[in-house]
Design a protein around this motif. Sequence first.
Motif, short mmCIF file in Angstrom:
data_model
loop_
_atom_site.label_atom_id
_atom_site.label_comp_id
_atom_site.label_asym_id
_atom_site.label_seq_id
_atom_site.Cartn_x
_atom_site.Cartn_y
_atom_site.Cartn_z
N ILE A 28 -10.80 7.83 8.67
CA ILE A 28 -10.82 7.05 7.43
C ILE A 28 -9.61 7.39 6.57
O ILE A 28 -8.97 6.51 5.99
N TRP A 29 -9.26 8.67 6.48
CA TRP A 29 -8.09 9.07 5.69
C TRP A 29 -6.80 8.58 6.33
O TRP A 29 -5.84 8.25 5.62
N ALA A 30 -6.75 8.51 7.65
CA ALA A 30 -5.59 7.92 8.31
C ALA A 30 -5.47 6.45 7.93
O ALA A 30 -4.37 5.94 7.65
N GLY A 31 -6.60 5.76 7.87
CA GLY A 31 -6.60 4.37 7.43
C GLY A 31 -6.17 4.22 5.99
O GLY A 31 -5.54 3.22 5.62
N ASN A 32 -6.48 5.22 5.16
CA ASN A 32 -6.06 5.18 3.77
C ASN A 32 -4.54 5.21 3.64
O ASN A 32 -3.96 4.48 2.83
N LEU A 33 -3.88 6.03 4.46
CA LEU A 33 -2.42 6.09 4.43
C LEU A 33 -1.80 4.79 4.93
O LEU A 33 -0.82 4.30 4.38
N ALA A 34 -2.40 4.23 5.99
CA ALA A 34 -1.89 2.95 6.49
C ALA A 34 -2.11 1.85 5.45
O ALA A 34 -1.26 0.97 5.27
N THR A 35 -3.26 1.90 4.75
CA THR A 35 -3.54 0.90 3.72
C THR A 35 -2.57 1.02 2.56
O THR A 35 -2.10 0.02 2.01
N ALA A 36 -2.26 2.25 2.16
CA ALA A 36 -1.30 2.46 1.08
C ALA A 36 0.05 1.86 1.43
O ALA A 36 0.72 1.26 0.58
N ARG A 37 0.45 2.02 2.67
CA ARG A 37 1.72 1.45 3.13
C ARG A 37 1.64 -0.09 3.14
O ARG A 37 2.59 -0.77 2.73
N GLU A 38 0.51 -0.63 3.56
CA GLU A 38 0.34 -2.08 3.64
C GLU A 38 0.33 -2.72 2.25
O GLU A 38 0.82 -3.84 2.06
N LEU A 39 -0.20 -1.99 1.25
CA LEU A 39 -0.35 -2.55 -0.10
C LEU A 39 0.85 -2.29 -1.01
O LEU A 39 0.80 -2.60 -2.19
N ARG A 40 1.92 -1.74 -0.46
CA ARG A 40 3.03 -1.29 -1.30
C ARG A 40 3.64 -2.41 -2.15
O ARG A 40 4.16 -2.15 -3.24
N ASP A 41 3.59 -3.66 -1.67
CA ASP A 41 4.16 -4.77 -2.43
C ASP A 41 3.10 -5.61 -3.14
O ASP A 41 3.44 -6.54 -3.87
N ALA A 42 1.83 -5.28 -2.92
CA ALA A 42 0.75 -6.09 -3.47
C ALA A 42 0.20 -5.55 -4.78
O ALA A 42 -0.29 -6.31 -5.62
N ILE A 43 0.27 -4.23 -4.96
CA ILE A 43 -0.32 -3.62 -6.15
C ILE A 43 0.50 -2.39 -6.53
O ILE A 43 0.85 -1.58 -5.66
N PRO A 44 0.84 -2.20 -7.81
CA PRO A 44 1.62 -1.02 -8.22
C PRO A 44 0.86 0.28 -7.95
O PRO A 44 -0.39 0.29 -7.91
N PRO A 45 1.56 1.39 -7.76
CA PRO A 45 0.92 2.64 -7.34
C PRO A 45 -0.10 3.19 -8.31
O PRO A 45 -1.17 3.66 -7.90
#
Length: 317
Positions: A28-45
């Motif tokens: 699940i935490w691995a998916g969190n890192l992949a999701t963070a990368r995927e959302l980089r242009d969709a939502i500010p950090p």
Amino acid sequence: MPPPPAPVVAGGPRRYGGLLLALLATAIWAGNLATARELRDAIPPVSLAFWRCVLAVAVILPWTVRPLRREWPTVRRHTPLLSLIGLSGIALFTVLVYVAAHTTTATNLSLLDIAASVFILAFARLAGQERPGLPGLFGSVLAVAGVVALVTKGSFSSLDPAPGDLWMLGAAVIFALYCLLLRVTPAAISQSTLLLVTFGTSLVFLFPAYLVEWWLVGGFTLTPELLAALAYVGVFSSAVAYLCWNRAVQRVGAATAGVVYYLLPVLTALLSVWLLDEPVTLDQGLAMVLIVSGVALGLHGGRRARGGRPSPQAQSD
């Protein structure tokens, strides 16, 4: 990064269930890192970190009300310490990870994430909490070599590290400091209360930063896909994964669960290839071998800390 584990160890037939829970949390935490990368242009950090904490508190609160009421006097007496834990381990660490995700790969995020163990050992040694033996020192050298190989891309002649690698390196240092703070939290505060209070106090720090970010760069458009991603990082990677991890540590112990956590870069790399089309490069492969080997050797070749809670990595993020 994994949360602080309970120091209770159980064995017997529950061992395999504990290993599966640790593997589930790590995935699940691995998916969190992949999701963070995927959302980089969709939502500010900062917005991503803020709404993650909002959802996490909403999920955690119902099943922590009773222990929180019982432990409230202790929580109130240690408000400064708990606030510092929430600021470092949740607010600052999460924002830095999401900032880093804009300019580096998910695989690099995971490698530098587990490399935080090197800083944990170094800071613990400076604080007089641990004295790593020769295997621990050798493991630290291996892990540092892996970090150098990752940041320099295997070449010093054209040193040009990605900004995201440096942001994530800073996040690893912050997390190491957070781990030292965890070791001095009162034993009277349960894991569920600690989890709720740290996420709750992080919201206090994130809210003004969220307003500033919204004023400077604007908000974001909430689509069904983005809502699903927010639910993942807020519910699964914050509440579900932490619960699975704590249960795993109770069943198999912190050290054994920590070995499973070293699979984080491998799982993240697989998700990156599958979901993000980010191939694993030769320098990343070399760094993965050095960092994972060094962290495993360093943590399990050292001595246990004197007093306090166990380290989140041998315990993470």
